[in-house]
Each structure stands twice: as C-alpha cells, then as structure tokens.
Design a protein around this motif. Structure first.
Motif, mmCIF file in Angstrom:
data_model
loop_
_atom_site.group_PDB
_atom_site.id
_atom_site.type_symbol
_atom_site.label_atom_id
_atom_site.label_comp_id
_atom_site.label_asym_id
_atom_site.label_seq_id
_atom_site.Cartn_x
_atom_site.Cartn_y
_atom_site.Cartn_z
ATOM 1 N N ARG A 160 0.982 -1.130 0.111
ATOM 2 C CA ARG A 160 0.200 -0.049 0.028
ATOM 3 C C ARG A 160 0.812 1.292 -0.037
ATOM 4 O O ARG A 160 2.011 1.232 0.399
ATOM 5 C CB ARG A 160 -0.883 0.067 1.350
ATOM 6 C CG ARG A 160 -0.245 -0.135 2.640
ATOM 7 C CD ARG A 160 -0.933 0.271 3.804
ATOM 8 N NE ARG A 160 -0.933 1.858 4.017
ATOM 9 C CZ ARG A 160 -1.531 2.261 4.990
ATOM 10 N NH1 ARG A 160 -2.188 1.522 5.974
ATOM 11 N NH2 ARG A 160 -1.515 3.530 5.257
ATOM 12 N N VAL A 248 -6.432 5.237 0.966
ATOM 13 C CA VAL A 248 -5.300 4.510 0.941
ATOM 14 C C VAL A 248 -5.047 3.618 -0.450
ATOM 15 O O VAL A 248 -6.098 3.237 -0.877
ATOM 16 C CB VAL A 248 -4.892 3.499 2.137
ATOM 17 C CG1 VAL A 248 -3.772 2.267 1.826
ATOM 18 C CG2 VAL A 248 -4.978 4.072 3.229
ATOM 19 N N TYR A 250 -3.829 0.587 -2.714
ATOM 20 C CA TYR A 250 -3.286 -0.785 -2.640
ATOM 21 C C TYR A 250 -2.798 -1.364 -3.871
ATOM 22 O O TYR A 250 -3.592 -1.135 -4.963
ATOM 23 C CB TYR A 250 -4.244 -1.824 -2.039
ATOM 24 C CG TYR A 250 -4.431 -1.311 -0.641
ATOM 25 C CD1 TYR A 250 -3.789 -2.056 0.486
ATOM 26 C CD2 TYR A 250 -5.672 -0.679 -0.136
ATOM 27 C CE1 TYR A 250 -3.973 -1.751 1.792
ATOM 28 C CE2 TYR A 250 -5.925 -0.442 1.024
ATOM 29 C CZ TYR A 250 -5.106 -1.146 2.054
ATOM 30 O OH TYR A 250 -5.299 -0.678 3.240
ATOM 31 N N GLU A 261 5.219 -6.233 3.737
ATOM 32 C CA GLU A 261 4.390 -6.277 2.901
ATOM 33 C C GLU A 261 4.627 -7.286 1.763
ATOM 34 O O GLU A 261 5.623 -7.735 1.532
ATOM 35 C CB GLU A 261 4.540 -4.805 1.998
ATOM 36 C CG GLU A 261 4.171 -3.573 2.696
ATOM 37 C CD GLU A 261 3.951 -2.455 2.058
ATOM 38 O OE1 GLU A 261 3.205 -1.488 2.236
ATOM 39 O OE2 GLU A 261 4.844 -2.081 1.057
#
Length: 608
Positions: A160, A248, A250, A261
């Motif tokens: 993200r 946000v 992604y 991540e």
C-alpha cells in the motif's frame, strides 16, 4: 515453485463400508474418521480414514437413506493436521440430524484439526535486494487473485501507499446536473495517483467517518487530476459533513517497499514478499486463501425443511478469501452486506463449541434469515478481515417469523478484526428477536464492538427482546468514529443492555467513541448496571428516539492521549485484564463472575 493442491477424488461407496454401516446402524453412535492423509475409497474408520469432509458427509447421507440414523447419531472425527478444502463444504436438510441423533463434526480427542480454504505456496527465494519472490502458475492472467497472505500464521501487509497514514481527497466532483457531489470520482492531490498500467488492479480504500469502501480504479485523468472508481460509493466523495475523504492505495506498481508487505503481479503470477524482520521464508509456511466460504448450510424454509441438529466441536477454520467485485464494495454501516467464512441460512438447533475461526477475509460466522435456536459458545474468532459473528440480515422488511431468533452467542473471545473492512463489528445483529449475547470478550477492533438492531427510525421492524449482558468490550473504535463499545439502532422493545464492562473506546479529540451508544431511533431499550470508563466521548450517548430506560448507570470518563483522526497502525498493548484500573477491577470482576471465562489465548495484536 509448487502449489499444494488436492484435486477432488471420485466418491465411491466401498462394499466394506456399506456392510459396516449396516452393522452399526442400531448402535448408540456411529463414528466416522477423516484424516489429511486418508483415502476416500477407505472405510472411514480410525484405521482407514476418509480424506475429505465431503466424503464423510456423503457417507452419512447414504446411511440416512438406507437405514436411518443410529439412536445416538453420527460423530465425524477429524484427525490432527490441515484439512485443505478443494471446495466449500455444503450442507442441506439431507445432512440434518435430530435432537436424539445429532450429526457432530468434532476434533479427534486430544487433537486440533484445521479446516483450511487456503493453498500453500512454496518456492520463495531471496533476491539480492532482500525481497523474496516466486512465481505461481495458478495465479497467472488473473486466474487466482488473492488479497491476503499468511506466513507462519502471521498476516502480512497487502502492499500500500502511503506506508503510514493516508492520502486526502483534494476536492469532490459535481455530478452532470450540478446538484450533488459524485460518488464515483474525485480530484486527487498531485503525485498521489498515477495513470499506472493495469489500472483495474489498483485498489483504493476510502474512509467515510464510520464506514469504508474499497474500489478498483477505472480511470485517471492526469490533466484534471480526476480519479474514477469502478463503481459508486454509498456516500458522495467527500461525505457530507466531511471536509475531505482519507484513502489508501493498494497494489499499485512499486507498492511493495516496506517490511511486512507483499504483492502479487496478477499477469505474471510473481509473488514478492518483504519480511517483517529477517525471517527465513524458505522454511516458512506460506498460505494464501482460495475459497471465500468454508462451510455453507442452506435450508429450504419455504418447504419447511431446515438444516437441523448439526454440531461442530473443537475444530479450527482458517484461510478464507474475500473477492472484490468489479464495481467495488461499499456499505452504509457495519459491513452489513458482507458474508462470512461459515454461513448458515435456514438452520435450527445447530451449534459451534470450542471452535476457532481465524485468518479470514470477511465475517467469521453468520446465522442469517430463518435461523433459530442456534448456539455459538466458547469460540475464538480473531485475525478477521471483517468482523466476528453476524446474526440475521438488514433486508427490510424481514417477516417476523423468518427473523433470526432465540440464538445464543456466549463466552466467546472475538478480537483483531477489520483488517480489510474496518467498519465491521465484533458481533453484529441486524433484524432479530429474542437473541442473547452474553459473557463474551470483544476487543481490538477498528469500529464498534457489539452492534444491536438496524434502521434509524422507530418504525416497528419485529426486532425485540434481545439481551446483551455480561460482556467485556474494550479497545474498540481504534480507527473510525461515531460508534461505541455497544451500539443500538431502531425500535427494539424489551431489549436489555446490562452488566457489561466497556472501556478504552475511541481516540479523542476527533474520533467519536462512546461506551454505550443509543443511536438514531433507539427505543424500548433497558440499559442498566453497566460499567463504562476511559471512553473518548463519554460513557453513554443517547442520540434520538422515543423511549429508553436507564435506571442504573455507572460511567467514568478519563481523557485519553490525543491521536490522529484515522489510526491505521495499531498500538501495542498487553493482555486486556491489565488495562483495568485498580479502582475498577473489583467492580469488573463482580460483573463478569456469573460464569467463568473460558480463556482461549492471550490478547495479541498483529501489524496492519
């Protein structure tokens, strides 16, 4: 690399099994056994177990058709290990037991089997840059898109940007008629978004005060800095009353750049992972969910045929997926249209006891319409993409006789939820009547702990006489606002909220978190003898309604340290009992000591 997959084998009834079933049909209880290394052509005994749950289900169906159930019913024992589902276990009225002869799916004594909807991924190798990678043939060309990854039981972070905090919408975009702000597009700040390749693989999560929405990107206009989503949100962007809308991004190219991540290239099937610390991923167990639903039971209420007298005991259910629709996913509140890993529609006298639900992308367990007299007791639900348990639906109108009723959620531990759907709640009941939610511990959620009722008016809906008592709700409302530890909506005559302990709710100064929140239309509720303290905006809030009764109320408000509006990175804290202030500990123990707590584990926090 190798993808661990177990193709469904043919189901044939062995002659030896048929003879064995006929011999024991009149016995007190028939026992069948399933093991991960079993064989579906075997007899289903301890020495020669079946391999799949579906094979055991079909053996019981044949037994019922040929000889009927034995007097004590059937017990299907799952041996230790991981039972990987090739397909969802579906149950129908044909799979029902009776009060005297129930069908019980249980852990083999002394063992802890796991039923998984995931696939194990092997072959990760460390690159010179410290990033581990492998190629998954089954995931090429969007054949298998997953949004969760678990390594040695730990949820890794869907790649993200930004890595901490959120971006903010610069401006809304007016609809063509100029009368309203659009719900499917907005103006972004320079550099926050780009016209990336494979734009539909890039996803945005937008935050609307007390709920969120997730959408694929449809288009980016760099000249006007306008982003168009795959479909409309429930609210305009930004929502009325909000100056902006945090979001946000992604899975955009280059998003995998921080510890913990992971990112999947949906065209090539390449998986890239950055360890949290310095883990050796070559020896780790890496699992991605494949099935959205692990167990689905569906009755035929219109024909008077329900799924009945089925029990699950001591089984862990892990690794369930969530798939994003092309138009996105957005709900008005509590992720009220989100399904669950375990779903029951038209079920009666079914039970889950001492089971675990974890590492899932939606709600954990749901008893929906036409469900009555079911029990969820001493279960542990955690690491949830959505919330823990759902009762009923929010479909209106729901006929009174079809509402979820006389169901019990008791002595469960529900925590660490909202990883994908922050607006989901620990326990959510929409329209329902005469249900009991008692002796549960609910914590570590981004929104409300326990939500009771649906509709923001006082129009009779049939919801009534629900009891919420002796629950311990804490460390909720960690991200969103306008909710509470225990939350109520609509007319619900005869309902009671009593003897609950609620604390550490919300993060002032901006988040609106209350200990007990009687929101719009709440009426007919008795709220008594609850202990609320360290609640960001007060112990009890009464929004508007027609009638409620507060004969005894304990609340203590103590300001918490200031935090930003949306806190997407979790705070670290220890076991919940240690958060009780000395002057509240004695009251807390008195309120909760009616029945001993079944401690299923320590209160753990996982990175977001």
């Amino acid at each position: 690399m190798a993808l661990w997959n177990h193709p469904l084998q043919g189901i044939g009834i062995a002659t030896g099994l048929a003879t064995a079933l006929a011999t024991v049909a009149a016995a007190a209880e028939l026992t069948l056994t399933v093991a991960p290394d079993g064989n579906d052509a075997a007899a289903g005994t301890t020495a020669a177990p079946f391999r799949t749950l579906q094979r055991a289900r079909d053996a019981v169906r044949r037994l019922k058709a040929e000889t009927g159930l034995p007097d004590g019913g059937v017990r299907i024992l799952l041996r230790d290990g991981v039972h990987i589902l090739d397909e969802t276990l579906t149950l129908t009225p044909e799979d029902s037991g009776t009060a005297a002869a129930p069908i019980t799916w249980a852990a083999y004594p002394g063992e802890r089997p796991v039923v998984s909807g995931g696939r194990v991924i092997a072959g990760l190798q460390r690159g010179a840059d410290g990033v581990w990678s492998t190629t998954i043939p089954a995931a090429r060309d969007h054949a298998w898109v997953f949004r969760q990854l678990f390594i040695d039981g730990r949820r890794y972070l869907y790649a993200r940007s930004p890595n901490a905090g959120q971006y903010a919408v610069a401006n809304g975009v007016m609809e063509a008629d100029g009368k309203a702000t659009a719900r499917d597009r907005f103006v972004f700040e320079r550099q926050d978004l780009q016209a990336w390749p494979d734009l539909a693989d890039v996803e945005l999560r937008l935050y609307f005060s007390w709920n969120t929405g997730t959408f694929p990107l449809k288009s980016i206009d760099p000249a006007t800095r306008t982003a168009e989503l795959g479909g409309p949100a429930v609210w305009s962007i930004p929502k009325p009353g909000m100056s902006t809308c945090p979001y946000v991004v992604y899975n955009h190219p280059g998003a995998c750049d921080a510890p913990g991540e992971w990112q999947l290239d949906r065209r090539t099937g390449e998986l890239r992972v950055i360890p949290f610390d310095n883990e050796d991923l070559a020896t780790a167990t890496v699992v991605a969910p494949f099935l959205e639903r692990l167990v689905v039971a569906t009755g035929e209420p219109e024909a008077g045929r329900l799924v009945e007298h089925i029990r699950f005991e001591g089984i862990a259910f892990h690794h369930a997926a969530w798939r994003l629709p092309p138009e996105g996913f957005s709900t008005p509140q509590a992720a009220n249209t989100l399904g669950a890993a375990l779903e029951f529609h038209g079920a009666r006298h079914c039970a889950f006891t001492a089971c675990e639900v974890a590492h899932v992308g939606r709600y954990g367990l749901w008893f929906a319409t036409d469900c009555a007299d079911n029990t969820i007791r001493q279960c542990h639900l955690h690491d949830l993409g959505g919330g823990g348990i759902r009762l009923g639906t929010t479909d209106r109108p729901t006929p009174y006789e079809r509402m979820a009723h006389h169901n019990t959620i008791d002595n469960c531990f529900i925590h660490d939820g909202g990883h994908i759907h922050p607006g989901a709640t620990g326990i959510f009941m929409g329209y329902g009547r005469q249900n009991t939610i008692s002796h549960n511990e609910v914590s570590d959620l981004r929104y409300t702990g326990i939500s009771l009722g649906w509709t923001w008016d006082t129009v009779p809906s049939g919801t009534r006489e629900n009891i919420v008592e002796f629950n311990h709700v804490h460390h909720v409302m960690r991200v969103l606002e306008d909710g509470g530890g225990i939350y109520s909506l609509g007319l619900t005559p005869g309902s009671i909220i009593r003897n609950n302990v609620v604390h550490h709710v919300g993060t002032p100064p901006d988040a609106i978190g209350h200990g007990i929140y009687l929101d719009g239309g709440s009426a007919g509720v008795l709220c008594e003898n609850n202990l609320c303290y360290d609640c960001g905006h007060g112990g009890i809030r009464i929004q508007h309604g027609t009638s409620w009764h507060l004969p005894r109320r304990r609340q203590r408000r103590r300001p918490l340290r200031k935090q930003p509006l949306l806190r997407l990175r979790p705070r670290r804290h220890t076991h919940p009992a240690r958060h009780l202030r000395p002057d509240h500990h004695q009251q807390h123990q008195r309120l909760l000591r009616l029945r001993p707590r079944h401690r299923l584990g320590t209160h753990q926090r996982r990175p977001e």
